[in-house]
Design a protein around this motif. Structure first.
Motif, PDB file in Angstrom:
ATOM      1  N   TYR A   1     -32.447  -9.302 -41.679  1.00 51.29           N
ATOM      2  CA  TYR A   1     -31.265 -10.141 -41.877  1.00 51.29           C
ATOM      3  C   TYR A   1     -30.075  -9.205 -41.959  1.00 51.29           C
ATOM      4  O   TYR A   1     -30.228  -8.020 -42.282  1.00 51.29           O
ATOM      5  CB  TYR A   1     -31.388 -11.013 -43.131  1.00 51.29           C
ATOM      6  N   SER A   2     -28.917  -9.704 -41.617  1.00 51.20           N
ATOM      7  CA  SER A   2     -27.718  -8.869 -41.593  1.00 51.20           C
ATOM      8  C   SER A   2     -26.619  -9.495 -42.431  1.00 51.20           C
ATOM      9  O   SER A   2     -26.511 -10.721 -42.527  1.00 51.20           O
ATOM     10  CB  SER A   2     -27.220  -8.700 -40.154  1.00 51.20           C
ATOM     11  N   HIS A   3     -25.811  -8.614 -43.028  1.00 50.53           N
ATOM     12  CA  HIS A   3     -24.603  -9.021 -43.750  1.00 50.53           C
ATOM     13  C   HIS A   3     -23.433  -8.312 -43.088  1.00 50.53           C
ATOM     14  O   HIS A   3     -23.461  -7.085 -42.932  1.00 50.53           O
ATOM     15  CB  HIS A   3     -24.661  -8.597 -45.221  1.00 50.53           C
ATOM     16  N   GLN A   4     -22.433  -9.075 -42.693  1.00 49.52           N
ATOM     17  CA  GLN A   4     -21.248  -8.512 -42.050  1.00 49.52           C
ATOM     18  C   GLN A   4     -20.665  -7.406 -42.931  1.00 49.52           C
ATOM     19  O   GLN A   4     -20.403  -7.614 -44.105  1.00 49.52           O
ATOM     20  CB  GLN A   4     -20.207  -9.611 -41.819  1.00 49.52           C
ATOM     21  N   GLY A   5     -20.505  -6.239 -42.368  1.00 43.80           N
ATOM     22  CA  GLY A   5     -19.905  -5.120 -43.072  1.00 43.80           C
ATOM     23  C   GLY A   5     -20.848  -4.346 -43.980  1.00 43.80           C
ATOM     24  O   GLY A   5     -20.494  -3.286 -44.477  1.00 43.80           O
ATOM     25  N   ARG A   6     -22.040  -4.877 -44.211  1.00 49.99           N
ATOM     26  CA  ARG A   6     -23.003  -4.190 -45.086  1.00 49.99           C
ATOM     27  C   ARG A   6     -24.184  -3.620 -44.328  1.00 49.99           C
ATOM     28  O   ARG A   6     -24.782  -2.649 -44.764  1.00 49.99           O
ATOM     29  CB  ARG A   6     -23.499  -5.144 -46.169  1.00 49.99           C
ATOM     30  N   GLY A   7     -24.567  -4.256 -43.222  1.00 56.25           N
ATOM     31  CA  GLY A   7     -25.671  -3.744 -42.433  1.00 56.25           C
ATOM     32  C   GLY A   7     -26.816  -4.723 -42.286  1.00 56.25           C
ATOM     33  O   GLY A   7     -26.700  -5.895 -42.632  1.00 56.25           O
ATOM     34  N   SER A   8     -27.920  -4.209 -41.783  1.00 51.87           N
ATOM     35  CA  SER A   8     -29.129  -5.005 -41.561  1.00 51.87           C
ATOM     36  C   SER A   8     -30.217  -4.521 -42.504  1.00 51.87           C
ATOM     37  O   SER A   8     -30.360  -3.316 -42.742  1.00 51.87           O
ATOM     38  CB  SER A   8     -29.596  -4.876 -40.111  1.00 51.87           C
ATOM     39  N   PHE A   9     -31.005  -5.471 -42.994  1.00 55.54           N
ATOM     40  CA  PHE A   9     -32.013  -5.187 -44.000  1.00 55.54           C
ATOM     41  C   PHE A   9     -33.337  -5.832 -43.613  1.00 55.54           C
ATOM     42  O   PHE A   9     -33.361  -6.855 -42.939  1.00 55.54           O
ATOM     43  CB  PHE A   9     -31.569  -5.750 -45.360  1.00 55.54           C
ATOM     44  N   VAL A  10     -34.431  -5.241 -44.086  1.00 57.03           N
ATOM     45  CA  VAL A  10     -35.762  -5.780 -43.812  1.00 57.03           C
ATOM     46  C   VAL A  10     -35.952  -7.052 -44.633  1.00 57.03           C
ATOM     47  O   VAL A  10     -35.768  -7.056 -45.845  1.00 57.03           O
ATOM     48  CB  VAL A  10     -36.855  -4.750 -44.153  1.00 57.03           C
ATOM     49  N   ARG A  11     -36.310  -8.113 -43.946  1.00 59.68           N
ATOM     50  CA  ARG A  11     -36.513  -9.427 -44.577  1.00 59.68           C
ATOM     51  C   ARG A  11     -37.853  -9.449 -45.310  1.00 59.68           C
ATOM     52  O   ARG A  11     -38.802  -8.769 -44.918  1.00 59.68           O
ATOM     53  CB  ARG A  11     -36.479 -10.492 -43.486  1.00 59.68           C
ATOM     54  N   GLU A  12     -37.935 -10.250 -46.351  1.00 61.63           N
ATOM     55  CA  GLU A  12     -39.167 -10.360 -47.132  1.00 61.63           C
ATOM     56  C   GLU A  12     -40.342 -10.824 -46.267  1.00 61.63           C
ATOM     57  O   GLU A  12     -41.471 -10.393 -46.447  1.00 61.63           O
ATOM     58  CB  GLU A  12     -38.968 -11.318 -48.299  1.00 61.63           C
ATOM     59  N   SER A  13     -40.081 -11.692 -45.320  1.00 59.55           N
ATOM     60  CA  SER A  13     -41.152 -12.215 -44.454  1.00 59.55           C
ATOM     61  C   SER A  13     -41.473 -11.286 -43.287  1.00 59.55           C
ATOM     62  O   SER A  13     -42.269 -11.637 -42.425  1.00 59.55           O
ATOM     63  CB  SER A  13     -40.745 -13.583 -43.917  1.00 59.55           C
ATOM     64  N   ALA A  14     -40.867 -10.096 -43.264  1.00 60.72           N
ATOM     65  CA  ALA A  14     -41.060  -9.176 -42.136  1.00 60.72           C
ATOM     66  C   ALA A  14     -42.513  -8.787 -41.939  1.00 60.72           C
ATOM     67  O   ALA A  14     -42.981  -8.663 -40.814  1.00 60.72           O
ATOM     68  CB  ALA A  14     -40.209  -7.921 -42.310  1.00 60.72           C
TER      69      ALA A  14
END
Length: 112
Positions: free
Chosen positions: A62-75
């Motif tokens: 999942y991504s947050h504008q200006g913060r980056g992309s992160f591994v989702r819990e369901s990954a």
């Protein structure tokens, strides 16, 4: 399919999934920036953006504008191979059956 057969964005997608599967990337870990990924893979930032879009669509990040992309819990579910998924289901079934057996045995011991 070999790495040479994949489009550059597909190589990035596969690599990120492999890193999650191997435990190098964990839930809520931040992925490197678009620029860092582009430099690492030797591709244009647009190629990285396409890979990230694919990973978001598949529920891996999942991504947050200006913060980056992160591994989702369901990954972990999204990247698990069919064999791993089958093993996980079997483990869950064994755990449920063990719990049921323990309850049955406890009930019989109370009646004695």
């Amino acid at each position: 399919m070999t790495a040479e057969d994949l489009q550059p964005y597909q190589r990035i997608v596969r690599d990120v999934k492999d890193q999650i599967r191997l435990g190098r990337l964990k839930v809520n870990d931040k992925l490197p920036s678009t620029r860092e990924l582009a430099d690492h893979y030797g591709v244009a930032p647009g190629t990285v953006q396409r890979a990230l879009a694919e990973l978001r669509t598949e529920g891996v990040v999942y991504s947050h504008q200006g913060r980056g992309s992160f591994v989702r819990e369901s990954a972990l579910d999204a990247v698990a191979d069919p064999t791993s998924q089958a093993i996980k289901r079997l483990e869950e079934t064994v755990a449920e059956l063990t719990e049921r057996l323990e309850r049955l045995e406890a009930g019989q011991n109370e009646r004695r």
